[in-house]
Design a protein around this motif. Structure first.
Motif, PDB file in Angstrom:
ATOM      1  N   GLU A 158      11.593  25.744 -23.065  1.00 61.12           N
ATOM      2  CA  GLU A 158      11.868  25.298 -24.429  1.00 61.12           C
ATOM      3  C   GLU A 158      13.358  25.315 -24.751  1.00 61.12           C
ATOM      4  O   GLU A 158      13.851  24.448 -25.479  1.00 61.12           O
ATOM      5  CB  GLU A 158      11.078  26.126 -25.429  1.00 61.12           C
ATOM      6  N   LEU A 177       6.709  16.114 -29.312  1.00 55.44           N
ATOM      7  CA  LEU A 177       6.103  16.965 -30.336  1.00 55.44           C
ATOM      8  C   LEU A 177       4.641  17.311 -30.067  1.00 55.44           C
ATOM      9  O   LEU A 177       4.267  18.492 -30.113  1.00 55.44           O
ATOM     10  CB  LEU A 177       6.278  16.320 -31.714  1.00 55.44           C
ATOM     11  N   PRO A 178       3.748  16.349 -29.771  1.00 53.58           N
ATOM     12  CA  PRO A 178       2.356  16.735 -29.510  1.00 53.58           C
ATOM     13  C   PRO A 178       2.207  17.612 -28.267  1.00 53.58           C
ATOM     14  O   PRO A 178       1.328  18.477 -28.218  1.00 53.58           O
ATOM     15  CB  PRO A 178       1.634  15.397 -29.341  1.00 53.58           C
ATOM     16  N   LEU A 180       4.404  19.798 -27.259  1.00 61.70           N
ATOM     17  CA  LEU A 180       4.874  21.111 -27.669  1.00 61.70           C
ATOM     18  C   LEU A 180       3.813  21.826 -28.499  1.00 61.70           C
ATOM     19  O   LEU A 180       3.557  23.019 -28.309  1.00 61.70           O
ATOM     20  CB  LEU A 180       6.170  20.970 -28.458  1.00 61.70           C
ATOM     21  N   LYS A 181       3.166  21.090 -29.396  1.00 60.22           N
ATOM     22  CA  LYS A 181       2.105  21.695 -30.209  1.00 60.22           C
ATOM     23  C   LYS A 181       0.950  22.156 -29.333  1.00 60.22           C
ATOM     24  O   LYS A 181       0.383  23.239 -29.551  1.00 60.22           O
ATOM     25  CB  LYS A 181       1.611  20.697 -31.254  1.00 60.22           C
ATOM     26  N   ALA A 182       0.592  21.360 -28.324  1.00 58.05           N
ATOM     27  CA  ALA A 182      -0.492  21.757 -27.422  1.00 58.05           C
ATOM     28  C   ALA A 182      -0.112  22.993 -26.630  1.00 58.05           C
ATOM     29  O   ALA A 182      -0.944  23.870 -26.380  1.00 58.05           O
ATOM     30  CB  ALA A 182      -0.819  20.602 -26.477  1.00 58.05           C
ATOM     31  N   ARG A 183       1.143  23.082 -26.240  1.00 60.28           N
ATOM     32  CA  ARG A 183       1.627  24.236 -25.481  1.00 60.28           C
ATOM     33  C   ARG A 183       1.559  25.505 -26.322  1.00 60.28           C
ATOM     34  O   ARG A 183       1.147  26.563 -25.852  1.00 60.28           O
ATOM     35  CB  ARG A 183       3.059  23.958 -25.038  1.00 60.28           C
ATOM     36  N   VAL A 184       1.947  25.390 -27.581  1.00 60.83           N
ATOM     37  CA  VAL A 184       1.948  26.548 -28.468  1.00 60.83           C
ATOM     38  C   VAL A 184       0.540  27.025 -28.745  1.00 60.83           C
ATOM     39  O   VAL A 184       0.259  28.222 -28.820  1.00 60.83           O
ATOM     40  CB  VAL A 184       2.672  26.195 -29.790  1.00 60.83           C
ATOM     41  N   SER A 185      -0.423  26.094 -28.878  1.00 57.33           N
ATOM     42  CA  SER A 185      -1.787  26.459 -29.262  1.00 57.33           C
ATOM     43  C   SER A 185      -2.661  26.847 -28.082  1.00 57.33           C
ATOM     44  O   SER A 185      -3.753  27.374 -28.263  1.00 57.33           O
ATOM     45  CB  SER A 185      -2.448  25.286 -29.997  1.00 57.33           C
TER      46      SER A 185
END
Length: 204
Positions: A158, A177-178, A180-185
């Motif tokens: 990151e 962005l999507p 990154l969001k999938a990685r975080v969740s």
């Protein structure tokens, strides 16, 4: 820090013959960390080189990693230090980026020796601290310390991502962005170990 379009990625020896020696959960983490880094960074279009140590014995790069870097160049090498092998050294030169960012295995052997070789040739080198691994925590720790002492810059995926993006105005931001969001969740539960398969020959 690397700026926009200023880095090339070098994936080192994520091969079944080496992963066979890892505890299954750690082997899974190696593969998922390397593939996850490549997948997250993919929209940026960074030139990527995949190095394989003696693939006739140790096997090709794990399919999950290859699948995360479909446009990458794959080059075999015979030496732990990729700069000591003429073909892999030329492939590193062909990346033609100010920064070379290393990931893969093993931190204290091929990653370290390749980094030192590049630094000795005046290149700027970084490594993804969340995507380099050794079989044991001790070798991981010592390898990392030696990388930093040699002059390699520790980054995370990151840190590199946002340094390259520079802001929301980057044309790849909407694609990143999507991911990154999938990685975080995505939970890191440490389950479902992979079976790397293949022989292990004690190198990497």
């Amino acid at each position: 820090m690397p700026g926009r379009a200023g880095a090339g990625l070098v994936v080192i020896d994520v091969q079944p013959g080496l992963l066979k020696a890892y505890p299954p959960r750690r082997a899974r983490r190696v593969v998922e960390s390397a593939a996850g880094a490549l997948d997250l960074l993919a929209p940026l279009g960074l030139p990527t080189l995949i190095l394989e140590l003696d693939p006739d014995r140790l096997g090709p790069t794990h399919g999950r990693v290859l699948g995360a870097a479909p446009g990458a160049r794959v080059v075999a090498k015979a030496r732990y230090d990729a700069t000591a092998d003429p073909e892999s050294f030329q492939a590193l030169e062909d990346l033609d980026r100010p920064w070379l960012v290393l990931l893969g295995v093993e931190t204290h052997v091929c990653v370290l020796q390749t980094a030192v070789g590049l630094l000795g040739r005046g290149r700027t080198v970084a490594f993804l601290d969340d995507a380099v691994f050794s079989r044991t925590p001790r070798d991981q720790r010592v390898g990392r310390e030696l990388l930093v002492r040699a002059g390699a810059v520790p980054l995370t995926t990151e840190v590199l991502l946002f340094a390259l993006l520079g802001g929301r105005d980057h044309p790849a931001f909407s694609q990143v962005l999507p991911r990154l969001k999938a990685r975080v969740s995505r939970p890191d539960d440490g389950e479902a170990p992979i079976d790397p398969g293949g022989p292990y020959d004690g190198e990497g």
